[in-house]
Design an enzyme around this catalytic site. Structure first.
Site, PDB file in Angstrom:
ATOM      1  N   GLN A  41      43.506   8.591   6.401  1.00 53.77           N
ATOM      2  CA  GLN A  41      43.510   7.148   6.134  1.00 53.77           C
ATOM      3  C   GLN A  41      42.285   6.370   6.605  1.00 53.77           C
ATOM      4  OE1 GLN A  41      46.460   3.259   6.792  1.00 53.77           O
ATOM      5  NE2 GLN A  41      47.218   5.293   7.277  1.00 53.77           N
ATOM      6  N   ARG A  62      38.322  20.018  -0.061  1.00 48.69           N
ATOM      7  CA  ARG A  62      38.483  21.458   0.152  1.00 48.69           C
ATOM      8  C   ARG A  62      39.042  22.150  -1.075  1.00 48.69           C
ATOM      9  NH1 ARG A  62      42.142  21.300   5.380  1.00 48.69           N
ATOM     10  NH2 ARG A  62      42.975  19.597   4.114  1.00 48.69           N
ATOM     11  N   THR A  98      32.608  24.428   1.125  1.00 55.69           N
ATOM     12  CA  THR A  98      31.351  24.211   1.853  1.00 55.69           C
ATOM     13  C   THR A  98      31.091  25.284   2.905  1.00 55.69           C
ATOM     14  OG1 THR A  98      32.505  22.720   3.378  1.00 55.69           O
ATOM     15  CG2 THR A  98      31.374  21.723   1.498  1.00 55.69           C
ATOM     16  N   LYS A  99      31.987  26.266   3.006  1.00 61.13           N
ATOM     17  CA  LYS A  99      31.757  27.372   3.937  1.00 61.13           C
ATOM     18  C   LYS A  99      30.901  28.477   3.307  1.00 61.13           C
ATOM     19  CE  LYS A  99      35.987  26.626   6.610  1.00 61.13           C
ATOM     20  NZ  LYS A  99      37.283  27.204   7.073  1.00 61.13           N
ATOM     21  N   ASP A 193      44.326   3.279  12.010  1.00 64.43           N
ATOM     22  CA  ASP A 193      43.737   3.920  10.835  1.00 64.43           C
ATOM     23  C   ASP A 193      42.943   2.953   9.957  1.00 64.43           C
ATOM     24  OD1 ASP A 193      44.157   6.671  10.950  1.00 64.43           O
ATOM     25  OD2 ASP A 193      46.214   6.513  10.287  1.00 64.43           O
ATOM     26  N   GLN A 299      50.922 -30.234  19.638  1.00 68.80           N
ATOM     27  CA  GLN A 299      50.479 -31.496  19.043  1.00 68.80           C
ATOM     28  C   GLN A 299      51.375 -31.967  17.904  1.00 68.80           C
ATOM     29  OE1 GLN A 299      48.868 -28.564  19.060  1.00 68.80           O
ATOM     30  NE2 GLN A 299      47.415 -28.342  17.377  1.00 68.80           N
TER      31      GLN A 299
END
Length: 456
Positions: A41, A62, A98-99, A193, A299
């Site tokens: 998040q 992923r 990305t590995k 978050d 007030q």
């Protein structure tokens, strides 16, 4: 029975009309390329707002699973959960591993062309991937690197995984929320978050303006603890006052209760020196939200007395001043509740507003979802997502005179993979090879709808 989702704004036709109107002026962030390396998040809330305001936001996800919120708290099996769709509208999705060396190469190309990269991994995770801040600077000295962490760098709690409620407890919100005879309580609002995402957005936009002057990028870091603490500044104020005088006169514990050495929980008391409380209205026995928040403004005391049918209180020494009222404030609220007993929360507010009494009905999420004004103003919008169809989401809380953000549906997992790779210079054969090697994918797209066709 729930009402069907209908709206006065945010329909497909109106989104199209808004888009056409926006074509006649450049959205403020048009041309800004953002790599969204975030999940859950805090990070997505930040990048989503950038997308609303014109940035091209690419969500890097992923392989096979994507953002974890795609499958959390699902209301329709096998489809992206609302948790995901409400935080990722107006974005594109690249599904990549990305590995792998090839995946790292894709990310390097993206970084070289980007203006902003935003991440909210655990501390050190990006470094272990080979993309430390120093490496990112080497690839693109002008990039703005936005980072969300649970705790600040060097904090003794730095290694702890943090979610929203954890941050609320670490930032002071929980210890000062709830009733004095109960436990610390977290807020229903995402103070850890989405609030952190908004703080990060402010930092990123500031850094982008700074880059115009220096031509240099920089790292922008926000911890969830700090973001919560920033919203608790009045409680820090109260801590200093408590240490100096030993009591807090606007809290329900004053003057008869005892104060410890830390700011206590004050129930529904106002924090700005104007006593307030949540009070029952007609129907509270069966409706958990048949209440209003009623503020006694010093007030405006005379008009308040007139509004609730107690004009004699205005000049009575036992009621005439804030200090005199404080010792029996709950007796006063009790009398006001008697006045409210035969009035719905809407009827009560319609009377009180004529006397300038600060008040509001306690609005449920259902009431907010179907509120005509919030629909018309774009604060709540109805959008379409492929496969899911129509759903409600929040729109921009910030309103502009020059444009109205057009909110579109969240992307399917990997929906824009081929499109993004083609823009990076990959040919069809290379893309096919990357797919075969499971470097990239388009999991969210059904087999009969190829990614290239969908991207077009």
């Amino acid at each position: 029975m729930n009402k069907p989702i209908t709206s006065t704004t945010g329909t497909a036709a109106e989104v199209l009309l808004t888009n056409m109107e926006n074509q006649f002026m450049e959205l403020p962030l048009k041309g800004i390329k953002v790599i969204d390396f975030t999940g859950v998040q805090a990070g997505p809330a930040c990048t989503q707002m950038m997308a609303w305001f014109g940035a091209e936001v690419l969500k890097v996800e992923r392989l096979g699973t994507g953002d974890v919120t795609r499958n959390q708290l699902r209301d329709i099996p096998e489809l992206d959960a609302l948790y995901f769709t409400q935080l990722n509208s107006n974005k594109k999705s690249l599904e990549v591993n990305t590995k792998t060396p090839e995946g790292k190469a894709i990310l390097e190309k993206l970084i070289r062309e980007a203006d902003v990269l935003v991440e909210n991994f655990r501390p050190g995770a990006l470094d272990r991937m080979g993309f430390s801040w120093e490496r990112i600077q080497e690839l693109n000295p002008q990039i703005i690197f936005g980072s969300v962490k649970g705790f600040g760098e060097g904090s003794p709690y730095e290694d702890i995984s943090v979610y929203d409620n954890v941050a609320q407890c670490a930032g002071g919100a929980a210890s000062t929320t709830g009733f004095w005879d109960g436990p610390p309580t977290v807020s229903g609002a995402a103070l850890g978050d989405s609030n952190t995402g908004m703080h990060l957005l402010i930092g990123i936009l500031t850094a982008l303006i700074g880059r115009e002057k220096t031509e240099k990028g920089q790292k922008v870091s926000v911890s969830m603890q700090d973001a919560v603490l920033n919203l608790c500044r009045v409680k820090l104020r109260d801590q200093e006052r408590l240490e100096r005088v030993g009591y807090l006169e606007e809290y329900p514990q004053y003057p008869n209760g005892k104060f410890g050495d830390a700011v206590p929980r004050g129930g529904n008391a106002g924090g700005g020196g104007q006593p307030g409380w949540v009070l029952k209205c007609k129907g509270w026995e069966t409706d958990p939200n048949s209440y209003i928040y009623f503020t006694i403004q010093g007030q405006n005391w005379e008009k308040t007395c007139e509004a609730i049918g107690k004009p004699e209180w205005a000049k009575d020494p036992a009621y005439a001043t804030a200090r005199a009222r404080q010792s029996h404030i709950f007796e006063i609220f009790g009398e006001i509740e008697k006045w409210l007993a035969d009035k719905t929360k809407y009827e009560a507010v319609n009377i009180l507003r004529k006397f300038k009494v600060p008040c509001s009905p306690v609005l449920s999420m259902k009431e907010l979802a179907y509120d005509p004004f919030l629909r018309a103003s774009g604060s709540i919008v109805e959008v379409q997502q492929k496969k899911r169809g129509t759903y409600l989401t929040v729109g921009s809380p910030i309103k502009f005179s020059g444009f109205k953000p057009a909110i579109t549906g969240a992307p399917l997992l990997g929906e824009n993979t081929d499109e993004v790779l083609a823009e990076l210079g990959y040919g069809e054969k290379e893309i096919a090879e990357l797919r075969d090697k499971k470097v990239v994918a388009s999991t969210g797209i059904t087999p009969d709808q190829p990614a290239v066709a969908r991207a077009a």
